[in-house]
Design a protein around this motif. Sequence first.
Motif, short mmCIF file in Angstrom:
data_model
loop_
_atom_site.label_atom_id
_atom_site.label_comp_id
_atom_site.label_asym_id
_atom_site.label_seq_id
_atom_site.Cartn_x
_atom_site.Cartn_y
_atom_site.Cartn_z
N ILE A 94 0.85 -1.19 0.00
CA ILE A 94 0.00 0.00 0.00
C ILE A 94 0.89 1.24 0.00
CG2 ILE A 94 -0.22 0.07 2.53
CD1 ILE A 94 -3.20 0.90 2.05
N ALA A 95 0.44 2.27 -0.72
CA ALA A 95 1.15 3.54 -0.77
C ALA A 95 0.12 4.65 -0.90
CB ALA A 95 2.13 3.57 -1.95
N VAL A 96 0.50 5.87 -0.51
CA VAL A 96 -0.39 7.03 -0.58
C VAL A 96 0.38 8.16 -1.25
CG1 VAL A 96 -1.79 8.66 0.73
CG2 VAL A 96 -1.55 6.31 1.55
N ASP A 97 -0.24 8.81 -2.23
CA ASP A 97 0.44 9.92 -2.91
C ASP A 97 0.16 11.25 -2.21
OD1 ASP A 97 -2.05 10.87 -3.81
OD2 ASP A 97 -1.84 10.00 -5.81
N ALA A 98 0.72 12.33 -2.73
CA ALA A 98 0.62 13.63 -2.08
C ALA A 98 -0.82 14.14 -2.03
CB ALA A 98 1.51 14.63 -2.80
N ALA A 99 -1.66 13.68 -2.96
CA ALA A 99 -3.06 14.10 -2.99
C ALA A 99 -3.94 13.24 -2.09
CB ALA A 99 -3.58 14.06 -4.42
N GLY A 100 -3.35 12.21 -1.47
CA GLY A 100 -4.11 11.34 -0.60
C GLY A 100 -4.71 10.13 -1.27
N ASN A 101 -4.45 9.94 -2.57
CA ASN A 101 -4.92 8.74 -3.26
C ASN A 101 -4.16 7.51 -2.74
OD1 ASN A 101 -6.75 10.09 -5.14
ND2 ASN A 101 -4.88 10.93 -6.02
N ILE A 102 -4.85 6.38 -2.74
CA ILE A 102 -4.32 5.17 -2.12
C ILE A 102 -4.09 4.12 -3.20
CG2 ILE A 102 -4.78 3.41 -0.35
CD1 ILE A 102 -7.02 5.52 0.62
N TYR A 103 -2.91 3.50 -3.15
CA TYR A 103 -2.54 2.47 -4.13
C TYR A 103 -2.37 1.15 -3.39
CZ TYR A 103 -1.46 6.60 -6.94
OH TYR A 103 -1.54 7.80 -7.62
N VAL A 104 -3.01 0.09 -3.91
CA VAL A 104 -3.01 -1.20 -3.22
C VAL A 104 -2.66 -2.31 -4.20
CG1 VAL A 104 -4.32 -2.79 -1.76
CG2 VAL A 104 -4.85 -0.34 -1.71
N THR A 105 -1.73 -3.18 -3.82
CA THR A 105 -1.42 -4.35 -4.63
C THR A 105 -2.22 -5.55 -4.16
OG1 THR A 105 0.41 -5.07 -3.21
CG2 THR A 105 0.96 -3.61 -5.04
N ARG A 110 0.24 -8.90 -9.71
CA ARG A 110 0.06 -8.47 -11.10
C ARG A 110 -0.79 -7.22 -11.23
NH1 ARG A 110 -1.52 -12.97 -15.32
NH2 ARG A 110 -1.22 -11.14 -16.62
N ARG A 111 -1.38 -6.74 -10.14
CA ARG A 111 -2.31 -5.63 -10.25
C ARG A 111 -2.12 -4.64 -9.10
NH1 ARG A 111 -8.88 -6.30 -9.75
NH2 ARG A 111 -8.25 -7.07 -7.69
N VAL A 112 -2.15 -3.36 -9.44
CA VAL A 112 -2.24 -2.28 -8.47
C VAL A 112 -3.54 -1.55 -8.73
CG1 VAL A 112 -1.21 -0.15 -7.58
CG2 VAL A 112 0.27 -1.97 -8.43
N GLN A 113 -4.27 -1.22 -7.68
CA GLN A 113 -5.48 -0.43 -7.84
C GLN A 113 -5.32 0.91 -7.12
OE1 GLN A 113 -9.41 -2.59 -7.94
NE2 GLN A 113 -8.26 -4.06 -6.73
N ARG A 124 -6.96 1.09 -12.48
CA ARG A 124 -6.25 -0.18 -12.34
C ARG A 124 -4.95 -0.12 -13.13
NH1 ARG A 124 -9.53 -3.16 -14.88
NH2 ARG A 124 -8.33 -3.37 -16.81
N PHE A 125 -3.90 -0.66 -12.55
CA PHE A 125 -2.61 -0.80 -13.21
C PHE A 125 -2.32 -2.30 -13.30
CE2 PHE A 125 -2.79 3.12 -10.92
CZ PHE A 125 -2.10 4.06 -11.66
N GLY A 126 -2.18 -2.84 -14.49
CA GLY A 126 -1.95 -4.27 -14.63
C GLY A 126 -3.25 -5.04 -14.58
#
Length: 308
Positions: A94-105, A110-113, A124-126
Amino acid sequence: MRRVIALSLLVVVAFFGCEKAKKEPTHLLSFGQQGNKDGNFIWPRGIATDSQGNLYVADFGNNRVQKFDTAHKFVWKFGEYGNKDGQLMGPSGIAVDAAGNIYVTDGDGRRVQKFSPDGKFLQRFGEADPGQIQPEFPPMVAVDSAGNVYMTSPKYHCVIKFGPDGKELARWGKMGTEKGQFMSPTGIAVTPDGSTIYVSDTLNHRIVKMDSLGNVLKLFGKQGVGGGEFSRPMGLALDQAGNIYVADSVNNRVQKLSPKGEFIVQWGIKGTADGEFRKPISVALDPAGNIYVCDNENNRIQVFKPGK
């Protein structure tokens, strides 16, 4: 003369021992326990903080993400099991960008959302790989200030870079032990400008430092129990000075290294008491520099104040 030399050595040892003790982080609190209620976890894998100091946990066994405020109180959750957009399959990184969006594997590697700050699916990525969750090696994710997304794939022994539009830009590595190769990479950390990438090369028991093009700049670490040595290193985090924090999972400790890979300090042993770990998988820092450790098999998060 020998007595003088011996005394001098003792003074030097004592001095450096005190310095080391000062650098060791102080345990502040632990929270969470095994379960599926709000604030409980089943094998939590990933943690990340946002610019306000809120904490996000990839709750692997419950197929959800939970958010906690700066007082470490439960705020909300999202997620259900599945491979459709917005669903989760063993969320791991899991990661969070400067705008507060959340990225989850997903656990399949094979996929990041990408989700909005309030947990709504955005992108979706992948692609998902149904039924292929990696039970032992969590794929993890990082994002740079330009919105590029970086994902480790333990299953395919590589690192994948996506552009902000979701297109794959690069894929680095293949299975092996040589320079430029990986064995089940898991943790990843990227400097905000994307110029430097750190990867936990888990089954090679080392950290790989790369540039923005995927060229290997340095390898550091080997299998062992000494300072700067690892046994299945996993999650990574960077502080504002560029120091690297490593979840040294099988050694049940966290290590802090300089940007050059030089050992600074370590803490933790195997156990269930405060400050002890059972397979720490990931690590994160908040804006104040406090250190969060995902204590996987103890089903809790531990918080530490950085040493001076």
